[in-house]
Design a protein around this motif. Structure first.
Motif, PDB file in Angstrom:
ATOM      1  N   MET A   1      34.631  41.068  32.407  1.00 39.52           N
ATOM      2  CA  MET A   1      36.168  40.564  33.427  1.00 39.52           C
ATOM      3  C   MET A   1      36.166  42.124  34.040  1.00 39.52           C
ATOM      4  O   MET A   1      35.897  42.999  33.032  1.00 39.52           O
ATOM      5  N   ASN A   2      36.723  42.443  35.285  1.00 40.61           N
ATOM      6  CA  ASN A   2      36.716  43.722  36.138  1.00 40.61           C
ATOM      7  C   ASN A   2      38.289  43.560  36.331  1.00 40.61           C
ATOM      8  O   ASN A   2      38.335  43.077  37.313  1.00 40.61           O
ATOM      9  N   LYS A   3      38.794  44.301  34.947  1.00 43.52           N
ATOM     10  CA  LYS A   3      40.273  43.908  35.604  1.00 43.52           C
ATOM     11  C   LYS A   3      40.997  45.691  35.283  1.00 43.52           C
ATOM     12  O   LYS A   3      40.703  46.115  35.576  1.00 43.52           O
ATOM     13  N   HIS A   4      41.830  45.207  36.686  1.00 40.43           N
ATOM     14  CA  HIS A   4      42.489  46.369  37.757  1.00 40.43           C
ATOM     15  C   HIS A   4      44.356  46.425  38.093  1.00 40.43           C
ATOM     16  O   HIS A   4      44.031  45.190  37.934  1.00 40.43           O
ATOM     17  N   ILE A   5      44.330  47.107  37.282  1.00 40.75           N
ATOM     18  CA  ILE A   5      46.122  46.922  36.964  1.00 40.75           C
ATOM     19  C   ILE A   5      47.012  48.241  38.288  1.00 40.75           C
ATOM     20  O   ILE A   5      46.551  49.410  37.779  1.00 40.75           O
ATOM     21  N   GLU A   6      47.354  47.552  39.507  1.00 40.56           N
ATOM     22  CA  GLU A   6      48.013  48.897  40.192  1.00 40.56           C
ATOM     23  C   GLU A   6      49.663  48.294  40.663  1.00 40.56           C
ATOM     24  O   GLU A   6      49.967  47.453  40.799  1.00 40.56           O
ATOM     25  N   VAL A   7      50.559  50.190  40.567  1.00 37.81           N
ATOM     26  CA  VAL A   7      51.609  49.667  40.628  1.00 37.81           C
ATOM     27  C   VAL A   7      51.678  49.897  41.650  1.00 37.81           C
ATOM     28  O   VAL A   7      51.852  51.612  41.908  1.00 37.81           O
ATOM     29  N   LEU A   8      52.727  49.721  42.671  1.00 34.70           N
ATOM     30  CA  LEU A   8      52.749  50.029  44.210  1.00 34.70           C
ATOM     31  C   LEU A   8      54.485  50.022  44.234  1.00 34.70           C
ATOM     32  O   LEU A   8      54.966  50.046  43.693  1.00 34.70           O
ATOM     33  N   THR A   9      54.696  51.437  45.111  1.00 39.38           N
ATOM     34  CA  THR A   9      55.605  51.773  45.135  1.00 39.38           C
ATOM     35  C   THR A   9      56.718  50.705  45.560  1.00 39.38           C
ATOM     36  O   THR A   9      57.928  50.779  45.140  1.00 39.38           O
ATOM     37  N   ASP A  10      56.206  49.547  46.537  1.00 44.25           N
ATOM     38  CA  ASP A  10      57.447  48.240  46.995  1.00 44.25           C
ATOM     39  C   ASP A  10      56.417  47.459  47.011  1.00 44.25           C
ATOM     40  O   ASP A  10      55.474  47.486  47.235  1.00 44.25           O
ATOM     41  N   THR A  11      57.379  46.822  47.754  1.00 39.42           N
ATOM     42  CA  THR A  11      56.552  45.446  48.021  1.00 39.42           C
ATOM     43  C   THR A  11      56.176  45.436  49.015  1.00 39.42           C
ATOM     44  O   THR A  11      55.004  45.092  49.590  1.00 39.42           O
ATOM     45  N   ASP A  12      56.352  46.227  50.223  1.00 39.18           N
ATOM     46  CA  ASP A  12      55.276  46.938  51.565  1.00 39.18           C
ATOM     47  C   ASP A  12      54.265  46.840  51.607  1.00 39.18           C
ATOM     48  O   ASP A  12      53.156  47.050  52.450  1.00 39.18           O
ATOM     49  N   SER A  13      53.945  48.281  50.047  1.00 42.68           N
ATOM     50  CA  SER A  13      52.851  48.647  49.918  1.00 42.68           C
ATOM     51  C   SER A  13      52.035  47.516  48.595  1.00 42.68           C
ATOM     52  O   SER A  13      50.528  48.325  49.391  1.00 42.68           O
ATOM     53  N   PHE A 178      45.296  24.120  40.421  1.00 41.20           N
ATOM     54  CA  PHE A 178      44.196  24.331  39.558  1.00 41.20           C
ATOM     55  C   PHE A 178      44.330  24.311  37.771  1.00 41.20           C
ATOM     56  O   PHE A 178      45.143  24.466  37.476  1.00 41.20           O
ATOM     57  N   THR A 179      43.220  23.798  37.214  1.00 44.59           N
ATOM     58  CA  THR A 179      43.787  24.461  35.986  1.00 44.59           C
ATOM     59  C   THR A 179      43.029  25.853  36.079  1.00 44.59           C
ATOM     60  O   THR A 179      42.355  26.407  36.162  1.00 44.59           O
ATOM     61  N   TYR A 180      43.468  26.683  33.983  1.00 48.02           N
ATOM     62  CA  TYR A 180      42.907  27.644  34.329  1.00 48.02           C
ATOM     63  C   TYR A 180      41.052  27.966  34.290  1.00 48.02           C
ATOM     64  O   TYR A 180      40.939  28.846  34.704  1.00 48.02           O
ATOM     65  N   PRO A 181      40.576  26.950  32.999  1.00 51.66           N
ATOM     66  CA  PRO A 181      39.153  27.385  33.265  1.00 51.66           C
ATOM     67  C   PRO A 181      39.015  27.134  34.969  1.00 51.66           C
ATOM     68  O   PRO A 181      37.991  28.171  35.256  1.00 51.66           O
ATOM     69  N   PHE A 182      39.338  26.434  35.909  1.00 51.86           N
ATOM     70  CA  PHE A 182      38.577  26.533  37.408  1.00 51.86           C
ATOM     71  C   PHE A 182      38.867  27.628  37.721  1.00 51.86           C
ATOM     72  O   PHE A 182      38.211  28.822  38.409  1.00 51.86           O
ATOM     73  N   ILE A 183      40.707  28.473  37.835  1.00 47.43           N
ATOM     74  CA  ILE A 183      40.902  29.660  38.188  1.00 47.43           C
ATOM     75  C   ILE A 183      39.839  31.094  37.459  1.00 47.43           C
ATOM     76  O   ILE A 183      39.071  31.928  38.706  1.00 47.43           O
ATOM     77  N   ASN A 184      39.235  30.897  36.622  1.00 46.38           N
ATOM     78  CA  ASN A 184      38.638  31.623  35.763  1.00 46.38           C
ATOM     79  C   ASN A 184      37.135  31.831  36.627  1.00 46.38           C
ATOM     80  O   ASN A 184      36.837  32.322  36.055  1.00 46.38           O
ATOM     81  N   ALA A 185      37.087  30.867  37.331  1.00 46.69           N
ATOM     82  CA  ALA A 185      35.575  30.923  37.728  1.00 46.69           C
ATOM     83  C   ALA A 185      35.641  31.567  38.998  1.00 46.69           C
ATOM     84  O   ALA A 185      34.180  32.063  39.489  1.00 46.69           O
ATOM     85  N   ALA A 186      36.800  32.014  39.019  1.00 45.58           N
ATOM     86  CA  ALA A 186      36.966  32.784  40.710  1.00 45.58           C
ATOM     87  C   ALA A 186      35.925  33.866  40.789  1.00 45.58           C
ATOM     88  O   ALA A 186      35.768  34.554  39.166  1.00 45.58           O
ATOM     89  N   ARG A 187      35.504  34.590  41.826  1.00 45.96           N
ATOM     90  CA  ARG A 187      34.887  36.138  41.552  1.00 45.96           C
ATOM     91  C   ARG A 187      36.303  36.927  42.092  1.00 45.96           C
ATOM     92  O   ARG A 187      35.757  37.540  41.485  1.00 45.96           O
ATOM     93  N   HIS A 223      36.085  35.543  35.193  1.00 44.87           N
ATOM     94  CA  HIS A 223      34.796  36.174  35.369  1.00 44.87           C
ATOM     95  C   HIS A 223      34.268  37.048  36.302  1.00 44.87           C
ATOM     96  O   HIS A 223      33.810  37.727  35.794  1.00 44.87           O
ATOM     97  N   GLY A 224      35.056  36.688  37.218  1.00 45.53           N
ATOM     98  CA  GLY A 224      34.772  38.034  37.962  1.00 45.53           C
ATOM     99  C   GLY A 224      35.935  39.232  37.973  1.00 45.53           C
ATOM    100  O   GLY A 224      36.036  39.372  36.847  1.00 45.53           O
ATOM    101  N   GLU A 225      36.360  39.856  39.112  1.00 39.59           N
ATOM    102  CA  GLU A 225      37.449  40.487  39.202  1.00 39.59           C
ATOM    103  C   GLU A 225      39.342  40.232  38.915  1.00 39.59           C
ATOM    104  O   GLU A 225      39.030  38.954  39.012  1.00 39.59           O
ATOM    105  N   LEU A 226      39.730  40.459  38.213  1.00 37.99           N
ATOM    106  CA  LEU A 226      41.456  40.270  37.958  1.00 37.99           C
ATOM    107  C   LEU A 226      41.609  41.418  38.559  1.00 37.99           C
ATOM    108  O   LEU A 226      41.888  42.752  38.724  1.00 37.99           O
ATOM    109  N   TRP A 227      42.346  41.430  39.296  1.00 36.01           N
ATOM    110  CA  TRP A 227      43.646  42.365  39.860  1.00 36.01           C
ATOM    111  C   TRP A 227      45.331  42.088  39.695  1.00 36.01           C
ATOM    112  O   TRP A 227      45.889  41.182  40.074  1.00 36.01           O
ATOM    113  N   TRP A 228      45.833  42.775  38.934  1.00 34.34           N
ATOM    114  CA  TRP A 228      47.033  42.623  38.910  1.00 34.34           C
ATOM    115  C   TRP A 228      48.104  43.695  39.990  1.00 34.34           C
ATOM    116  O   TRP A 228      47.271  45.787  40.058  1.00 34.34           O
TER     117      TRP A 228
END
Length: 241
Positions: A1-13, A178-187, A223-228
């Motif tokens: 899994m390729n995990k990214h966490i980004e904190v943006l200044t506000d909702t627009d960003s 969606f079930t969580y295994p189906f979500i986890n199959a995403a790119r 299995h693919g990328e996870l962006w928060w």
């Protein structure tokens, strides 16, 4: 899994960053596979993203839209995720009707509707039973209780590992999800989380050890990328990783 966490200044960003990432994924998917598949989230946070996408000049005939969950209400009901996305986006662009894949809610039986949507997905992706096809992007939100899609704490939906679609439950009200295994199959899975009321749950979701039954968003490990993508109100106490 390729995990990214980004904190943006506000909702627009946050919305601008989400759009930037989605357009990159869209371009790459169409170049590689000739189409782009995306599952939408409900709630208020992604609505400006949909409005922003509606203003773009995109190859609509190559974009296929699904939903990660839906309340068991008619599509014209004010609480319908489909209705929100149609008003904000899909009714405003020249996307072919056959490229829109809403969750059926008119069968009078949530289990029948869940099976019907699962069969539709298997047919669309030409996936054999037991195979979890990969969507290009799944958008998710997170509630202040740590739920995502309609995977709520301590509900039976969290135990379903052999299906694409199941019936969720929110205070006795059925949802299709969606079930969580189906979500986890995403790119690529992309969480959009805004608001100070999400901080406590985020702390538990990102903790080294915590209860996934209590905080279901912890189950999302694609299995693919996870962006928060978090606004500052939600993510100010988290270290950017």
């Amino acid at each position: 899994m390729n995990k990214h966490i980004e904190v943006l200044t506000d909702t627009d960003s946050l919305i601008a960053r989400a759009q930037e990432l989605i357009l990159k994924k869209l371009e790459a998917a169409i170049q590689m596979r000739g189409r782009f598949t995306m599952a939408l989230a409900g709630g208020s946070t992604p609505k400006p993203l949909y409005e922003s996408l509606a203003a773009g000049n995109l190859p609509w005939d190559k974009i296929h839209v699904f939903w990660g969950d839906e309340r068991y209400v008619p599509p014209d009901h004010p609480d319908s995720n489909e209705r929100m996305a149609r008003l904000a986006w899909l009714d405003r662009v020249d996307i072919p009707a056959t490229n829109i894949h809403p969750i059926p809610t008119g069968e009078g039986n949530p289990a029948v509707s869940a099976l019907k949507y699962e069969q539709h997905l298997q047919q669309f992706f030409q996936a054999a039973p037991g195979v979890f096809p990969a969507l290009d992007v799944i958008l998710l939100g997170m509630g202040d209780d740590g739920h995502t899609a309609s995977l709520f704490p301590h509900t039976d939906a969290l135990k379903v590992r052999d299906r694409l679609i199941t019936v969720g439950n929110k205070d006795g009200q059925p949802r299709i999800t969606f079930t969580y295994p189906f979500i986890n199959a995403a790119r690529c899975v992309m969480f959009l989380v805004a608001g100070a009321n999400k901080r406590m749950a985020l702390g538990q979701v990102f903790a080294e050890s915590s209860d996934s039954e209590q905080y279901p968003s912890r189950l999302i490990q694609p299995h693919g990328e996870l962006w928060w993508l978090l606004d500052a109100a939600a993510g100010s106490e988290l270290e950017q990783k």
